[in-house]
Design an enzyme around this catalytic site. Structure first.
Site, PDB file in Angstrom:
ATOM      1  N   ARG A   1      -3.888 -10.145   4.912  1.00 25.26           N
ATOM      2  CA  ARG A   1      -4.302 -10.179   3.500  1.00 25.26           C
ATOM      3  C   ARG A   1      -3.120  -9.672   2.672  1.00 25.26           C
ATOM      4  O   ARG A   1      -2.763  -8.495   2.772  1.00 25.26           O
ATOM      5  CB  ARG A   1      -5.535  -9.293   3.313  1.00 25.26           C
ATOM      6  CG  ARG A   1      -6.098  -9.285   1.903  1.00 25.26           C
ATOM      7  CD  ARG A   1      -7.307  -8.364   1.786  1.00 25.26           C
ATOM      8  NE  ARG A   1      -7.847  -8.379   0.450  1.00 25.26           N
ATOM      9  CZ  ARG A   1      -7.377  -7.656  -0.566  1.00 25.26           C
ATOM     10  NH1 ARG A   1      -6.364  -6.845  -0.391  1.00 25.26           N
ATOM     11  NH2 ARG A   1      -7.937  -7.737  -1.762  1.00 25.26           N
TER      12      ARG A   1
ATOM     13  N   LYS B   1       0.807  -1.227   0.000  1.00 23.38           N
ATOM     14  CA  LYS B   1       0.000   0.000   0.000  1.00 23.38           C
ATOM     15  C   LYS B   1       0.836   1.271   0.000  1.00 23.38           C
ATOM     16  O   LYS B   1       2.013   1.265   0.315  1.00 23.38           O
ATOM     17  CB  LYS B   1      -1.013  -0.041   1.137  1.00 23.38           C
ATOM     18  CG  LYS B   1      -2.163  -0.984   0.759  1.00 23.38           C
ATOM     19  CD  LYS B   1      -3.365  -0.896   1.632  1.00 23.38           C
ATOM     20  CE  LYS B   1      -4.435  -1.840   1.057  1.00 23.38           C
ATOM     21  NZ  LYS B   1      -5.450  -2.191   2.027  1.00 23.38           N
TER      22      LYS B   1
HETATM   23  N1  HH2 Z   1      -7.530  -3.800   0.519  1.00 17.78           N
HETATM   24  C1  HH2 Z   1      -7.831  -3.859  -0.796  1.00 17.78           C
HETATM   25  C2  HH2 Z   1      -8.942  -4.591  -1.255  1.00 17.78           C
HETATM   26  N2  HH2 Z   1      -9.719  -5.277  -0.384  1.00 17.78           N
HETATM   27  N3  HH2 Z   1     -10.196  -5.973   1.824  1.00 17.78           N
HETATM   28  C3  HH2 Z   1      -9.922  -5.948   3.137  1.00 17.78           C
HETATM   29  N4  HH2 Z   1     -10.678  -6.637   4.013  1.00 17.78           N
HETATM   30  N5  HH2 Z   1      -8.854  -5.213   3.635  1.00 17.78           N
HETATM   31  C4  HH2 Z   1      -8.045  -4.481   2.830  1.00 17.78           C
HETATM   32  O1  HH2 Z   1      -7.119  -3.807   3.333  1.00 17.78           O
HETATM   33  C5  HH2 Z   1      -8.321  -4.488   1.417  1.00 17.78           C
HETATM   34  C6  HH2 Z   1      -9.429  -5.256   0.944  1.00 17.78           C
HETATM   35  C7  HH2 Z   1      -6.947  -3.150  -1.776  1.00 17.78           C
HETATM   36  O2  HH2 Z   1      -5.922  -3.996  -2.229  1.00 17.78           O
HETATM   37  P1  HH2 Z   1      -5.924  -4.804  -3.609  1.00 17.78           P
HETATM   38  O3  HH2 Z   1      -6.998  -5.839  -3.625  1.00 17.78           O
HETATM   39  O4  HH2 Z   1      -4.581  -5.319  -3.892  1.00 17.78           O
HETATM   40  O5  HH2 Z   1      -6.188  -3.697  -4.714  1.00 17.78           O
HETATM   41  P2  HH2 Z   1      -7.430  -3.352  -5.614  1.00 17.78           P
HETATM   42  O6  HH2 Z   1      -8.561  -3.001  -4.708  1.00 17.78           O
HETATM   43  O7  HH2 Z   1      -6.943  -2.203  -6.440  1.00 17.78           O
HETATM   44  O8  HH2 Z   1      -7.776  -4.562  -6.433  1.00 17.78           O
END
Ligand code: HH2
Length: 293
Positions: A255, A221
């Site tokens: 995660r 992040k």
């Molecule tokens: N962060 C993201 C997406 N979903 N869910 C939970 N519970 N906690 C988090 O911190 C969280 C989440 C963002 O990360 P990522 O899935 O890699 O990116 P994107 O939303 O751009 O697909």
């Protein structure tokens, strides 16, 4: 302490790694890498081999300013991946805030709904309350991904995140959902500045007084980029450090994108975390065979 999910009772006496599978063209760190079903399925298999305890499958990016998809398109992306991953013998989570997508994913057999909007969309809570046993992750955020960057005005970010999560958990409990099905997430990077993310991390343990296990997402992040000056594809050491810090501040589920590196770090962390810890791994995830479903 355990997390009740549809097919599995996840023992949280040891920390767990949730591997991220983004079936998207535009996720902030790995957009387009697993946009096709075949490559996403191969990625699921790889993450399980690397030690993922849970897979979190998402079809829509939550990065600031990401496009909002119709239900149909989001489901079209993730359906074949969920279908294939069901045979991998690990709990499957669907990362969505849309009730229509949750419904289809639950019908298909996913074990957990991970909702960055904490089941606030109309119909989401009712859907999960009507389900007998799916696990639920309730995350803190403000606004939508398109607006959240401007919503970082808090008098006391830790108190406000705690209050929000406490209220959402109470709302879900009042709808009839068993406490064992719920985990909470402070939502690092969602409507928070880097300073606020770090303050929350330092004070994270205070969220345990709400009485639920904590799941956290620090992987790659922006705050880690702010601290190290590294672009998103060079934040692995920073992500692992943040994950271990989150563990030491009370988190039980991490995660992450980089499962192999995080699993290695966890083994070392556990080995130093108590007598015999390294060899006392009798805390496997128990498959309840979908009995309660
Ligand atoms: N962060 C993201 C997406 N979903 N869910 C939970 N519970 N906690 C988090 O911190 C969280 C989440 C963002 O990360 P990522 O899935 O890699 O990116 P994107 O939303 O751009 O697909």
């Amino acid at each position: 302490m355990y997390w009740q999910t549809r097919r599995f009772q996840i023992d949280l006496s040891r920390p767990r790694v949730m591997g991220i599978v983004n079936v998207t063209p535009d996720s902030f760190s790995d957009g387009g890498q697993h946009g096709e079903a075949a490559s996403a399925i191969a990625h699921c298999e790889r993450l399980v081999e690397e030690g993922a305890d849970i897979l979190d499958i998402g079809g829509e990016s939550t990065r600031p300013g990401a496009a909002v998809l119709p239900d149909e398109e989001e489901w079209r992306r993730i359906a074949p991946v969920i279908q294939a991953a069901l045979s991998l013998k690990v709990p499957l989570s669907v990362d969505t805030c849309k009730p229509g997508v949750m419904q289809r994913a639950l019908d298909a057999g996913v074990d957990i709904v991970n909702d960055v909007q904490a089941l606030r969309r109309p119909g989401a809570l009712e859907l999960l309350a009507a389900h007998a046993s799916a696990g639920i992750c309730l995350m803190h955020m403000r606004g939508e991904p398109s607006t959240m960057q401007g919503l970082t005005d808090y008098a006391d970010v830790v108190a406000e995140v705690a209050q929000f999560l406490g209220e959402q958990a109470a709302r879900v409990r009042a709808a009839g959902v068993a406490a064992e099905r719920i985990v909470l997430d402070p939502g690092y990077g969602f409507a928070k500045t880097s300073e606020q993310n770090l303050l929350l991390l330092r004070e994270q343990r205070s969220l345990l007084s709400l009485g639920y296990p904590l799941l956290v997402g620090w992987s790659r992040k922006r705050t880690l980029g702010d601290l190290t000056g590294r672009p998103v594809d060079q934040r692995l050491p920073a992500s692992v450090a943040a994950a271990l810090l989150a563990l030491s501040h009370g988190a039980r589920i991490l995660r992450v994108h980089d499962v192999a590196a995080t699993s290695d770090a966890l083994k070392v962390w556990q080995a130093g975390d108590g007598p015999g810890a390294l060899f006392a791994d009798n805390s496997e995830i128990k498959n309840t065979g979908g009995r309660s479903q």
